[in-house]
Design a protein around this motif. Structure first.
Motif, short mmCIF file in Angstrom:
data_model
loop_
_atom_site.label_atom_id
_atom_site.label_comp_id
_atom_site.label_asym_id
_atom_site.label_seq_id
_atom_site.Cartn_x
_atom_site.Cartn_y
_atom_site.Cartn_z
N SER A 154 -7.50 13.82 1.61
CA SER A 154 -6.30 13.86 0.77
C SER A 154 -6.42 14.83 -0.39
CB SER A 154 -6.01 12.47 0.21
OG SER A 154 -6.90 12.16 -0.86
N GLY A 155 -7.67 15.17 -0.74
CA GLY A 155 -7.89 16.03 -1.90
C GLY A 155 -8.13 15.26 -3.18
N ALA A 156 -8.17 13.92 -3.10
CA ALA A 156 -8.45 13.12 -4.30
C ALA A 156 -9.82 13.48 -4.85
CB ALA A 156 -8.38 11.63 -3.96
N PHE A 157 -9.98 13.36 -6.15
CA PHE A 157 -11.23 13.69 -6.81
C PHE A 157 -12.33 12.69 -6.45
CE2 PHE A 157 -14.03 13.12 -10.52
CZ PHE A 157 -14.59 14.37 -10.57
N ALA A 158 -11.96 11.41 -6.37
CA ALA A 158 -12.94 10.35 -6.10
C ALA A 158 -12.19 9.09 -5.69
CB ALA A 158 -13.79 10.09 -7.33
N PHE A 159 -12.96 8.05 -5.40
CA PHE A 159 -12.37 6.74 -5.16
C PHE A 159 -13.21 5.68 -5.86
CE2 PHE A 159 -15.16 4.36 -2.33
CZ PHE A 159 -16.03 5.33 -1.88
N ALA A 160 -12.61 4.53 -6.06
CA ALA A 160 -13.33 3.38 -6.59
C ALA A 160 -12.96 2.19 -5.72
CB ALA A 160 -12.93 3.13 -8.04
N SER A 161 -13.93 1.31 -5.52
CA SER A 161 -13.71 0.15 -4.67
C SER A 161 -14.71 -0.93 -5.02
CB SER A 161 -13.89 0.55 -3.20
OG SER A 161 -13.79 -0.58 -2.36
N PRO A 215 0.83 -1.21 0.00
CA PRO A 215 0.00 0.00 0.00
C PRO A 215 0.86 1.26 0.00
CG PRO A 215 -0.22 -1.20 2.07
CD PRO A 215 0.66 -2.01 1.19
N LYS A 216 0.44 2.25 -0.77
CA LYS A 216 1.17 3.52 -0.85
C LYS A 216 0.85 4.44 0.33
CE LYS A 216 2.52 2.50 -5.09
NZ LYS A 216 2.59 1.06 -5.16
N GLY A 217 -0.39 4.37 0.82
CA GLY A 217 -0.78 5.20 1.96
C GLY A 217 -1.36 6.55 1.54
N VAL A 218 -2.05 7.15 2.48
CA VAL A 218 -2.74 8.42 2.22
C VAL A 218 -1.75 9.57 2.06
CG1 VAL A 218 -4.43 10.05 3.14
CG2 VAL A 218 -4.83 7.61 3.36
N GLU A 219 -0.66 9.56 2.79
CA GLU A 219 0.31 10.66 2.67
C GLU A 219 0.90 10.73 1.26
OE1 GLU A 219 0.80 13.15 4.80
OE2 GLU A 219 -0.82 12.18 5.93
N VAL A 220 1.22 9.58 0.67
CA VAL A 220 1.74 9.58 -0.69
C VAL A 220 0.64 9.99 -1.67
CG1 VAL A 220 2.80 8.17 -2.50
CG2 VAL A 220 3.49 7.86 -0.12
N LEU A 221 -0.59 9.57 -1.40
CA LEU A 221 -1.72 10.02 -2.22
C LEU A 221 -1.82 11.54 -2.22
CD1 LEU A 221 -4.33 9.60 -3.87
CD2 LEU A 221 -5.53 9.26 -1.68
N LYS A 222 -1.68 12.15 -1.05
CA LYS A 222 -1.70 13.62 -0.95
C LYS A 222 -0.61 14.24 -1.81
CE LYS A 222 -3.50 13.87 3.76
NZ LYS A 222 -3.16 14.25 5.15
N GLU A 223 0.58 13.65 -1.78
CA GLU A 223 1.69 14.16 -2.58
C GLU A 223 1.35 14.11 -4.08
OE1 GLU A 223 5.28 12.06 -1.56
OE2 GLU A 223 5.02 12.49 0.59
N VAL A 224 0.75 13.01 -4.51
CA VAL A 224 0.37 12.87 -5.92
C VAL A 224 -0.68 13.91 -6.28
CG1 VAL A 224 -0.76 11.33 -7.59
CG2 VAL A 224 1.00 10.42 -6.05
N VAL A 225 -1.69 14.06 -5.44
CA VAL A 225 -2.76 15.04 -5.69
C VAL A 225 -2.16 16.44 -5.83
CG1 VAL A 225 -4.75 16.20 -4.63
CG2 VAL A 225 -4.60 13.69 -4.61
N ASN A 226 -1.23 16.78 -4.97
CA ASN A 226 -0.62 18.11 -5.00
C ASN A 226 0.37 18.30 -6.14
OD1 ASN A 226 -2.05 19.08 -2.75
ND2 ASN A 226 -0.60 18.16 -1.35
#
Length: 96
Positions: free
Chosen positions: A57-64, A22-33
């Motif tokens: 995180s600021g992500a546009f959406a999620f899929a699951s 898993p990449k984690g939410v902190e890395v997701l935030k970095e990608v979003v920014n």
């Protein structure tokens, strides 16, 4: 971005079978920014807490898959899902 994409997926955020570390939410935030693209978070999103973290995180959406399967079995109230600030209703309608 240079190729004209509008969206990008990023995964896995949380632990999920056979999808790697898993990449984690902190890395997701970095990608979003780091991009102007709309980022869709994927991978291991199975709880309301996960959705809150994705939203923050600021992500546009999620899929699951597993989260929405849980909705079908009444683990989560569908009204709670639709009212969440993270824009999932479009993805939900595509999954139905």
């Amino acid at each position: 971005e240079r190729l004209g994409a509008d969206y990008v997926t990023f995964s896995p955020i949380f632990s999920t079978p056979n999808k790697g570390e898993p990449k984690g939410v902190e890395v997701l935030k970095e990608v979003v920014n780091a991009t102007s693209l709309k980022v869709i978070a994927l991978g291991g999103i199975v709880t309301q807490e996960h959705i809150k973290e994705i939203e923050q995180s600021g992500a546009f959406a999620f899929a699951s898959i597993r989260y929405f399967k849980s909705v079908e079995t009444k683990k989560y109230d569908i009204n709670d899902l639709v009212s969440t600030k993270c824009p999932t209703t479009t993805l939900l309608s595509r999954i139905k």
